[in-house]
Design an enzyme around this catalytic site. Sequence first.
Site, PDB file in Angstrom:
ATOM      1  N   LYS A  19       6.296  -8.939  21.698  1.00  0.00           N
ATOM      2  CA  LYS A  19       7.271  -9.592  22.558  1.00  0.00           C
ATOM      3  C   LYS A  19       6.793  -9.630  24.007  1.00  0.00           C
ATOM      4  CE  LYS A  19      11.533  -8.983  21.356  1.00  0.00           C
ATOM      5  NZ  LYS A  19      12.320  -7.811  20.942  1.00  0.00           N
TER       6      LYS A  19
ATOM      7  N   ARG B 210      14.456  -4.214  25.561  1.00  0.00           N
ATOM      8  CA  ARG B 210      14.117  -4.743  24.235  1.00  0.00           C
ATOM      9  C   ARG B 210      12.879  -4.063  23.669  1.00  0.00           C
ATOM     10  NH1 ARG B 210      13.522 -10.996  25.204  1.00  0.00           N
ATOM     11  NH2 ARG B 210      14.137 -11.182  23.018  1.00  0.00           N
TER      12      ARG B 210
ATOM     13  N   GLY C 202      14.263  -7.142  13.301  1.00  0.00           N
ATOM     14  CA  GLY C 202      15.532  -6.466  13.035  1.00  0.00           C
ATOM     15  C   GLY C 202      15.422  -4.980  12.819  1.00  0.00           C
TER      16      GLY C 202
ATOM     17  N   MET D 145      14.101  -2.571  14.977  1.00  0.00           N
ATOM     18  CA  MET D 145      14.319  -1.677  16.113  1.00  0.00           C
ATOM     19  C   MET D 145      15.422  -2.222  17.014  1.00  0.00           C
ATOM     20  SD  MET D 145      10.536  -0.324  16.898  1.00  0.00           S
ATOM     21  CE  MET D 145       9.948  -1.970  17.170  1.00  0.00           C
TER      22      MET D 145
ATOM     23  N   ARG E  62       6.924 -16.072  18.760  1.00  0.00           N
ATOM     24  CA  ARG E  62       6.029 -15.305  17.895  1.00  0.00           C
ATOM     25  C   ARG E  62       5.653 -16.184  16.723  1.00  0.00           C
ATOM     26  NH1 ARG E  62      10.650 -11.027  15.862  1.00  0.00           N
ATOM     27  NH2 ARG E  62      12.080 -12.568  15.013  1.00  0.00           N
TER      28      ARG E  62
ATOM     29  N   HIS F  41       3.009   2.805 -15.921  1.00  0.00           N
ATOM     30  CA  HIS F  41       2.932   1.914 -17.082  1.00  0.00           C
ATOM     31  C   HIS F  41       3.770   0.663 -16.849  1.00  0.00           C
ATOM     32  CE1 HIS F  41       4.270   0.425 -21.050  1.00  0.00           C
ATOM     33  NE2 HIS F  41       2.991   0.627 -21.355  1.00  0.00           N
TER      34      HIS F  41
ATOM     35  N   SER G 186     -18.813  -0.759 -13.358  1.00  0.00           N
ATOM     36  CA  SER G 186     -17.520  -1.275 -12.948  1.00  0.00           C
ATOM     37  C   SER G 186     -16.703  -0.082 -12.464  1.00  0.00           C
ATOM     38  CB  SER G 186     -16.834  -1.965 -14.128  1.00  0.00           C
ATOM     39  OG  SER G 186     -15.561  -2.414 -13.733  1.00  0.00           O
TER      40      SER G 186
ATOM     41  N   CYS H  35     -12.673  -2.806 -11.369  1.00  0.00           N
ATOM     42  CA  CYS H  35     -11.642  -3.337 -12.262  1.00  0.00           C
ATOM     43  C   CYS H  35     -10.372  -2.512 -12.196  1.00  0.00           C
ATOM     44  CB  CYS H  35     -12.152  -3.442 -13.689  1.00  0.00           C
ATOM     45  SG  CYS H  35     -12.533  -1.848 -14.419  1.00  0.00           S
TER      46      CYS H  35
ATOM     47  N   TYR I  70     -18.497  -8.285  -7.664  1.00  0.00           N
ATOM     48  CA  TYR I  70     -17.244  -8.914  -8.069  1.00  0.00           C
ATOM     49  C   TYR I  70     -16.082  -7.926  -8.024  1.00  0.00           C
ATOM     50  CZ  TYR I  70     -17.594  -6.581 -12.613  1.00  0.00           C
ATOM     51  OH  TYR I  70     -17.662  -5.637 -13.597  1.00  0.00           O
TER      52      TYR I  70
END
Lengths: 876, 876
Positions: free
Chosen positions: B27, B97, B106, B108, B341, B457, B765, B832, B852
Amino acid sequence: MAQKYTYAFGDENTEGKADMNNLLGGKGANLAEMASLGILVPPGFTVSTEACVYFFNHKYTFPPKLWDEILSRLKDLERSLKRKFGCTENPLLVSVRSGARVSMPGMMDTVLNLGLNDITVRGLAKSTKNEWFALDSYRRFISMFGNVVLGIPGERFEAILSKKKSKRQIEFDTELTIQELKALIKQFKSLVTRLTHEEFPEDPLQQLRMAVEAVFNSWNTERARTYRRLNGIPHEWGTAVTIQSMVFGNMGDTSATGVAFTRNPATGEKKFYGEYMINAQGEDVVAGIRTPHSIEKLEQDMPEVYQDLVKVYQKLENHYKDMQDLEFTIENQKLFLLQTRSGKRTTASAIKVAIDMVNEGLLSKREALMRVPANQMDQIFHPTIDPKAKLKLIGKGLGASPGAAAGKIVFSPERAQELAEKKEKVILVRMETSPEDIHGMSVSQGILTAKGGMTSHAAVVARAMGKPCVSGVNTLDVNAKRKKCTLGNLQLKELDSITLDGTTGRVIKGSVPLIQSRLTNNFTKMMAWAGEVRSLQIRANADTPHDALMARDFGAQGIGLCRTEHMFFDEERIFLVRKMIVAEDEKTRDEALKKLLPIQRGDFTEIFKVMEGFPVTVRLLDPPLHEFLPNTSAEIKSLAKEMKVSPGTLGKKIEKMKEVNPMLGHRGCRLGITFPNIYSMQVRAIIEAACRLVKKGINVFPEIMVPLVGHVSEFKIVRELILEAAEEVIGKTGVDLKYKIGTMIELPRAAMTADEIAVEADFFSFGTNDLTQTAFGLSRDDSGSFLNEYLEKGLLAHDPFVSVDQDGVGQLISIAVEKGRKVKPNIHLGICGEHGGDPASINFFNKIGLDYVSCSPYRVPTAILAAAQAVIQEDS
Amino acid sequence: MAQKYTYAFGDENTEGKADMNNLLGGKGANLAEMASLGILVPPGFTVSTEACVYFFNHKYTFPPKLWDEILSRLKDLERSLKRKFGCTENPLLVSVRSGARVSMPGMMDTVLNLGLNDITVRGLAKSTKNEWFALDSYRRFISMFGNVVLGIPGERFEAILSKKKSKRQIEFDTELTIQELKALIKQFKSLVTRLTHEEFPEDPLQQLRMAVEAVFNSWNTERARTYRRLNGIPHEWGTAVTIQSMVFGNMGDTSATGVAFTRNPATGEKKFYGEYMINAQGEDVVAGIRTPHSIEKLEQDMPEVYQDLVKVYQKLENHYKDMQDLEFTIENQKLFLLQTRSGKRTTASAIKVAIDMVNEGLLSKREALMRVPANQMDQIFHPTIDPKAKLKLIGKGLGASPGAAAGKIVFSPERAQELAEKKEKVILVRMETSPEDIHGMSVSQGILTAKGGMTSHAAVVARAMGKPCVSGVNTLDVNAKRKKCTLGNLQLKELDSITLDGTTGRVIKGSVPLIQSRLTNNFTKMMAWAGEVRSLQIRANADTPHDALMARDFGAQGIGLCRTEHMFFDEERIFLVRKMIVAEDEKTRDEALKKLLPIQRGDFTEIFKVMEGFPVTVRLLDPPLHEFLPNTSAEIKSLAKEMKVSPGTLGKKIEKMKEVNPMLGHRGCRLGITFPNIYSMQVRAIIEAACRLVKKGINVFPEIMVPLVGHVSEFKIVRELILEAAEEVIGKTGVDLKYKIGTMIELPRAAMTADEIAVEADFFSFGTNDLTQTAFGLSRDDSGSFLNEYLEKGLLAHDPFVSVDQDGVGQLISIAVEKGRKVKPNIHLGICGEHGGDPASINFFNKIGLDYVSCSPYRVPTAILAAAQAVIQEDS
């Protein structure tokens, strides 16, 4: 030059020597050494271990040139002895003998009298003019070859021989007539044909080749593999094979065979010690078919030979500078040495021999320190099975806590207590033990479990109690309810007697006699010498004043691990502990903690007193809280009543606290972070106890240790909490107390970020048990189902819970040491896992520069000696 | 120079700019930036975040010179505005502020109209000639200060106001008379005195100091901490505080206040979008006390102001090159900007805005790629809660699988299936889920669990299924038997409706309207741009042809993890699997395996077909076998019957297989070593499937992956086994099949010895889930009881199961990468674990040079974008 696989020995042309045992095996190397010393040994040659390794790596085939080499060596032998292999007139006979780098007594196979067949036996009779001897040798050869090479159980030959003797009502083999020997040979050969569907091999060269292969293969028998695993011998070494011309102890009353030790292997007494048997071959002495004579009698029987033997043994002992174990044969009054090796001995004997040899000027103190196997130091405190006792082995597990114990079996801690009160000696037999079994364990002579490894609950507690324990007996199945168990096919019921050997892991039927050991002046001297050499400090893991006192007596220089949780299990306290855990509000919890505070303070006061002048590292509460909670509905009911909640509600709460993987759950400093009041209470108890003692002029050095730190932020927050509680107490009492705050390093992440943690910590104590579990991803409680197979198959060289895994876990420790010292050069570094009492691990910890190791009290002498040996090895 | 803590902004003397947001908060930095751009903002100054950090680190005290600095800044402001703080004639009022580095909307606190008291209010009335306005401002100030600074619940003020309005039967605050406002002020003040036992502070400087402290403290409210945790914002940043002169939107009908977006935040449409309210202050718009007008109406209401606003918004968008979210106030027809912003937007909007801005020449493609939050890419596939819907939040857990779902609750998978067959939409509610719940999960709209984290799970399966899931709702207690549950104090029974937001973890009462998203051309274009930039390959974790197809559609370049165990749970197979596991002899086991072989082959055939031309990494069986065994006595009975053993015997066998710490137990390659036939069957199934397809001309690239390797010897022995089975199949079919054999690196020991393993392996992997569990010693199943507390307390910056722990786990991975590449430079390296779909982790994996990442199919677009962003960040 092409690779050479055979090495000759004998008076003329000896190629080996004692330090070539890696290549020639102990037997081959020492035969060569003796030959070089001018001691008479039957000439021969040794096929190297490299040939054996080749054999296993190439689908059981010989290296290409090996057979030719053997044949050529055989020719040399024939030339030198003027006898011929397979000759019908004056045949050369050989023995084919195994020989590993280090001695594996009785584990592998040997064939004697090889070269005999229906024709050469006649030549032997003729050349020696002794038909009885020739036939005796032949029947021995057939049964031995039949057993070792053709795989026929020895009992089958025994049975035929026994039948014959009982028919004739004679006692000894030597009483058999020539006719009977001939009949026996026929019967033996037809037994072979019946069982193998082939004729007994008559060709001496075929016999030789088959025997060499059989000796190679004997490296991989079940029993040999097990022996190696238990003794940490690599499977890939392989065995050498020595092919040696025969000399005969069975040529009548001027011949004999015997074994001797240059000193007493049981006590170390400096006195020639041994046995011999007239008109016999080697295996007769071992098999005990006649009672052998004590070696002193040889002086009367064959005075000249005896003088030769004395000269030889003194020469060998002076040469090797160690107590020797000899095998000899007397053939027609002529002494031949067949083997010399360092003699196996008890720890008491090892210590006495080593100290005597220093006094005799044979060894330096440092050499003497290397002569006592550190790993067996605790044998000295434990009873052992009488070596003369006959044993019926009924099971095999891990030698989890050393010493022997005999007693009646029981299947519950309650029953153990009941019977112990009646002065019965009992052995507690369980699938596995848990903290609730402790009272039963403490009154038992020993503990036997079906599950669990070297660091299972049973093993750890038993070692801490100094009680023998055999764990992980896969063939054991316990039905505690019905008060019975099976061990393989054997059924046992309550009160049946068994004997445990917690040193080797043997389970033996019935109660066998035990021998009690005692501490000696020699032991004290040896410890003092070790103290002069070692650089590692030795501490003990002790949770009670009793253990602390014992540790101090054994030479511990502090407590490296005082576990507070064991204190919580005490009958009077567990109720308060449970109340504290299941409390729904802070008030109830704090009330319980308030009552626990003076009790804990009392614990610490006693331990600090015992350890006056030495540091005591107290670990704050570590195990998951649900471990303390009741399991039975009666206990839950009683606790619920006290807590004024319904048993259902409490049961649900307990259920909810159970964890899928408690080892990786809500424990260690995680408890201190979510329940800070528990740690505050413990810190207050420690510091209050310390301050009161300091006021009385007693020097105490408390070290507060935070368990299971994974991230520096955890240590920071707990350290703040400790400082706050400690400074409050110190401020009140006005005592100038020195104390340290440090952490366990027992998680890989802690090791990797040890530099961050070292900024905050006064010391690191490596918790190698948990570090091994997490680095390997291996629960010690669950590894029973596959770890043995790993060791059998050689996937792991050692059980990583016994000897620290230097490549993996050790690398993590090294990284942490380096990172820790980098930011704080004077940080105090030690270990407090089970590995603190393991010589190989101690060697490693010495090498990477730790300050101390901490182990169970009974392992303190082991650690002291191993720490000295580590320095000597490093220097050499 | 002494440290400076305040920075002015305004037309004359602006010290900050946009990129100083770390110091000034978003801000403050943007107010300064706007002032520099010549946009009218009420002047003021910002207290830096450093002051806030100091405040927290020094027991809630200001830095020594801060207050003097504030007073001096206030003087400057008075000079420039020609008003005086606390002045009775023409008083200066300020707003106080909050402002964090990144927007936390929203979260603080803010105080407006500060400086008013019983005296200055009269000055304000006088100077503005508007008594109503002055009093309205005063009553607003008392309630706001009372709430934010003094901690009085806002409802208490609201209640007084409502009572007054209902008494007068008026609807709006603006209808209150001057007298009524005066009475209200009195009532508010006496409420404050009653509740705080002190008078309302009349001294404006005291008000200011208290307000600054209150804003600092609002950084650490529960909701702010939670928000930061969920958004990965560090707790140590702190907030800045902006003290700004007030402008007033409540000065009558020529004044107003409003908010606007420069484009549509929901769709991205290029159209100015916003709302305003006449005669109101900022909080009125948010609180919805009147219905605001759409921004278009301003053109009619105040055409000149509207034109100003349009100019300002265009200027800002062109300047920031991003869609802006503005706050403005109109005071007597004069436009002031209070905030700008970067506007929060949906993913669809973010993509459209970014692409449009490239077309408009505002952004380069690379800049555009950085504008879409990779983490939210999967939002695009999932329904979301209609932002217009009113929500009653009844619970909060982890946003475990994104998207929203509404339906009737059920407590068992069976019931879920039953109702789903009747086309009911159901939500499965469980304490936690297990593999046996899968059929119930698959027919539910969403899953809600009390236990378990982001990788439980429920969470893993739900993400794989693309189903919303909220897990780890601590306040949830399920009684499945009685078909009810409680959520905090709320009781719910079967068939009650709820709505889940799996993106944020919210549980909402009733069925609320959802919005369905759709893939767009813009999405496809964005993915293509990312493809041009990224260097990481993206694969997917997929166990079924359906998942594989989806992954391929989303742009996956292969399967990085095909778990074979999920295949085993299929109803038809589980019986065979169980038979295989509990088999007492090899024959029975092999029979079961023989029947499983064609079924597994079928699985692989389908997946290989779908992934034609791409590699497919199949992991051999990993979980402990006991996971597959039946639990209920009915199932045990049925299996026992089939196996022809007694249920008791079978039950005992199952009991014996249970493990204390299954995560560290007999699983992974340990299974392949003790039960080689299982792995052989799997390898045959893989290779047979591949060979048959190659014969048909279909390109397949199978990669066989060995799980849980800790020691190179394990990999060696399993590799031999794989080679043997594979070569046998290949030999028979005569196909020239290329395949790889590699390993998971998921144990710390494997990472430390990666050089030894790399000699043998074609690829690594990294299994970051298990590696995180073992490195931290932290079970993801059991971490629920303390991990949240760790995150709340800032002990960990992120959940390490969501975003890879770079310091610890990352270090292990880096070491393994380095060691692996050292011995085999071309070794293929990937990951993975769940982290493969997490942008922060992908950034790390890109940096350390992996080849990868593999993630769940729905995360593939996220991974593609994050991989591109990683490259762009690295380059910049």
